[in-house]
Write an enzyme that holds these catalytic residues in place. Structure first.
Site, PDB file in Angstrom:
ATOM      1  N   MET A   1       0.847  -1.190   0.000  1.00  0.00           N
ATOM      2  CA  MET A   1       0.000   0.000   0.000  1.00  0.00           C
ATOM      3  C   MET A   1       0.890   1.251   0.000  1.00  0.00           C
ATOM      4  O   MET A   1       2.010   1.222   0.507  1.00  0.00           O
ATOM      5  CB  MET A   1      -0.902   0.005   1.234  1.00  0.00           C
ATOM      6  CG  MET A   1      -1.897  -1.142   1.257  1.00  0.00           C
ATOM      7  SD  MET A   1      -3.388  -0.780   0.344  1.00  0.00           S
ATOM      8  CE  MET A   1      -4.299   0.127   1.590  1.00  0.00           C
ATOM      9  N   CYS A   2       0.368   2.332  -0.525  1.00  0.00           N
ATOM     10  CA  CYS A   2       1.105   3.584  -0.632  1.00  0.00           C
ATOM     11  C   CYS A   2       0.821   4.449   0.592  1.00  0.00           C
ATOM     12  O   CYS A   2       0.030   4.104   1.456  1.00  0.00           O
ATOM     13  CB  CYS A   2       0.694   4.311  -1.898  1.00  0.00           C
ATOM     14  SG  CYS A   2       0.813   3.289  -3.383  1.00  0.00           S
ATOM     15  N   GLU A   3       1.493   5.600   0.665  1.00  0.00           N
ATOM     16  CA  GLU A   3       1.215   6.559   1.730  1.00  0.00           C
ATOM     17  C   GLU A   3       0.973   7.931   1.121  1.00  0.00           C
ATOM     18  O   GLU A   3       1.581   8.309   0.107  1.00  0.00           O
ATOM     19  CB  GLU A   3       2.348   6.617   2.753  1.00  0.00           C
ATOM     20  CG  GLU A   3       2.449   5.362   3.593  1.00  0.00           C
ATOM     21  CD  GLU A   3       2.945   5.629   5.003  1.00  0.00           C
ATOM     22  OE1 GLU A   3       2.922   6.793   5.446  1.00  0.00           O
ATOM     23  OE2 GLU A   3       3.354   4.660   5.670  1.00  0.00           O
TER      24      GLU A   3
END
Length: 279
Positions: A1-3
């Site tokens: 997952m990205c931030e």
């Protein structure tokens, strides 16, 4: 997952402190090593920087960290690839024009079946589900409004479109039209607002502290949105899943909560709904 990292302020503000914490998570303190990007608004336009290299080792990220580009709205993203190869075309934030304004968009999560949503005017350049979602949202806005609508009408429409996308999976989003910073929480986002009296803050991911009382004016107001808290000594408030925040001039101008339909959310999201508070 990205931030994700977003900022809305009532005066042009330097985001280097928060950005320094995010950058470390791009390959050092976090696994998000598949590229990064940041966009700074100036009026209706935005200057953007993208790099498919890990932000923690990026010369361009170090350049941004050394130059105080002040802005009223900023959107930043560090990527952990799940759809689309590591490439410049797949780095967020993505940008398009509508109604004579540059719109920028960054997304965290995965959307199942996004390719089934038809596109009309806008076409993705890369291969991510995120860019497809962005193009679809702008297509829907063009069909709904012939010209730039009042902010309140746009708030409601973007909340409705965000909920539709959230039904396809995890949809945490930052979006801006140069007037408003929109933050939609599908699963995990937090925010904080800094205003007088300002105090000190210490980054979680880097041995760095700042006294905002020395950096700001008495009337300054800044709201920061991030996937997870970036500082250890400030109070970050989880945004309730299903909520769209519309931030203007550093303040929450609207908070629109959409109750998900039965069966459309996992038990994990429902549990988060009960625990999280509005920002």
């Amino acid at each position: 997952m990205c931030e994700l990292l977003g900022m809305s302020a009532n005066v042009p503000t330097d985001i280097r402190f928060s950005f320094a914490g995010l950058v470390r998570r791009g390959g050092e303190t976090g696994p998000h090593r598949d590229g990064w990007g940041i966009a700074f608004y100036e009026g209706r336009a935005a200057r953007a920087f993208h790099d498919p290299q890990p932000s923690a080792r990026s010369d361009m990220a170090r350049f941004i960290g050394a130059h105080p580009i002040k802005s009223g709205i900023v959107i930043a993203h560090i990527r952990q690839a799940n759809r689309g190869r590591v490439a410049l075309a797949n780095t967020h934030p993505f940008a398009r024009e509508i109604w004579g304004r540059v719109w920028t968009f960054a997304h965290n999560g995965q959307l199942r079946g996004i390719s089934a949503l038809p596109l009309d005017f806008y076409t993705p350049i890369g291969a991510t589900d995120s860019e497809h979602a962005f193009c679809w949202m702008l297509d829907q806005l063009r069909q709904r409004f012939a010209t730039l609508p009042p902010p309140q009408a746009l708030d409601r429409e973007i909340a409705a479109l965000s909920l539709r996308l959230a039904r396809l999976g995890v949809f945490n989003m930052l979006l801006s039209d140069s007037r408003t910073l929109y933050a939609f929480c599908g699963k995990k986002l937090s925010c904080l607002t800094r205003r007088a009296p300002f105090g000190e803050a210490t980054l979680i991911d880097e041995d760095r502290k700042v006294n905002f009382a020395e950096e700001t004016g008495p009337n300054d107001c800044v709201t920061v949105v991030a996937t997870g808290p970036l500082t250890s000594d400030e109070v970050w408030t989880p945004i309730k899943p299903g909520t769209l925040l519309a931030l203007r001039d550093g303040r929450v101008a609207a908070s629109i909560f959409s109750e998900p339909m039965a069966g459309e959310r996992s038990q994990e999201i429902k549990k988060a709904n009960r625990k999280a508070a509005r920002c």
